[in-house]
Scaffold this active site. Structure first.
Site, PDB file in Angstrom:
ATOM      1  N   ASN A  73       0.810  -1.211   0.000  1.00  0.00           N
ATOM      2  CA  ASN A  73       0.000   0.000   0.000  1.00  0.00           C
ATOM      3  C   ASN A  73       0.850   1.271   0.000  1.00  0.00           C
ATOM      4  OD1 ASN A  73      -3.125  -0.404   0.261  1.00  0.00           O
ATOM      5  ND2 ASN A  73      -2.178  -2.091   1.399  1.00  0.00           N
ATOM      6  N   THR A  75      13.212  -6.119  15.120  1.00  0.00           N
ATOM      7  CA  THR A  75      14.668  -6.258  15.092  1.00  0.00           C
ATOM      8  C   THR A  75      15.118  -7.706  15.192  1.00  0.00           C
ATOM      9  OG1 THR A  75      14.810  -5.985  17.493  1.00  0.00           O
ATOM     10  CG2 THR A  75      14.947  -3.980  16.148  1.00  0.00           C
ATOM     11  N   LYS A  76      14.158  -8.623  15.446  1.00  0.00           N
ATOM     12  CA  LYS A  76      14.471 -10.045  15.567  1.00  0.00           C
ATOM     13  C   LYS A  76      13.469 -10.853  14.755  1.00  0.00           C
ATOM     14  CE  LYS A  76      16.385  -9.603  20.253  1.00  0.00           C
ATOM     15  NZ  LYS A  76      16.279 -10.053  21.653  1.00  0.00           N
ATOM     16  N   HIS A 100      28.969   0.830  10.805  1.00  0.00           N
ATOM     17  CA  HIS A 100      29.175   1.838  11.854  1.00  0.00           C
ATOM     18  C   HIS A 100      30.144   1.352  12.931  1.00  0.00           C
ATOM     19  CE1 HIS A 100      25.706  -0.684  12.980  1.00  0.00           C
ATOM     20  NE2 HIS A 100      26.216  -0.603  14.204  1.00  0.00           N
TER      21      HIS A 100
END
Length: 212
Positions: free
Chosen positions: A102, A182-183, A132
């Site tokens: 969408n 994040t997992k 990083h």
């Protein structure tokens, strides 16, 4: 209002607005695309994507809004899937059958989306990351990394969810709106929050709705 009552200049403006409204209605709501004009525009746009965006396969009855921004180096989308206006897709992206993306969602990097997947508006799926590790040089000077993202068949990703690189979303799972994943998410799990946590297992029963 009777258009004949308008000056020729204003009548032309009114007619253009009406055409633009009808056009945008289809671009933001692809399930409305049925006219011969829609089909013609799609065939033209599909050709452009094959020439410019590395599209190796665009299946049958696929609708990709001409207002979507497809800037991929490899792109695959299978039968009956659609992408609405305002979507941004970059990188190496594969989409299975009967899946939908969408408006204003952003998909970038290495991303594989299964079949029957529903992705709501303003979702961010980033299958890459900025290096990083070093602190002696700026982040922008460090190499990108990309583990990739996989979204299993039948998953539903709620509005404004964020999925970061390296995550696998299990089949038939649900990611609640606004979640930051994040997992990995297991099959049939419902997750929400920041960072996302398991709220419920769909196989465990219970009829309470998830906060999507």
């Amino acid at each position: 209002m009777n258009l004949d009552m308008l000056s020729p200049a204003m009548r032309a403006v009114a007619e253009r607005l009406e055409l633009e409204y009808s056009y945008k209605a289809v671009q933001f709501q692809p399930w409305l695309a049925k006219s011969k004009d829609d089909i013609f525009l799609q065939s033209t746009f599909h050709r452009i994507l094959k020439e410019k965006a590395g599209a190796t396969h665009i299946g049958e009855n696929v609708f990709i809004s001409t207002e979507a921004n497809i800037f991929t180096h490899a792109f695959y989308i299978d039968d009956e899937s659609w992408i609405a206006a305002g979507v941004i897709i970059r990188g190496n992206v594969e989409i299975g059958k009967n899946s939908s993306i969408n408006s204003f969602s952003h998909i970038a990097g290495n991303v594989k989306i299964g079949s029957g997947v529903r992705i709501a508006g303003a979702v961010a799926i980033y299958g890459f990351n900025h290096g990083h590790e070093r602190t002696d040089i700026p982040i922008y000077q460090q190499k990108h990394t990309s583990a990739g993202i996989v979204i299993g068949d039948g998953a539903w990703i709620g509005t404004s969810a964020v999925i970061v690189d390296g995550v696998k979303i299990g089949s038939h799972s649900i990611v609640a709106g606004g979640a930051v994943v994040t997992k990995d998410v297991g099959d049939f799990q419902i997750v929400g929050g920041n960072p996302a946590k398991v709220l419920r297992d769909r196989l465990a029963g219970g009829n309470e709705p998830a906060a999507i």
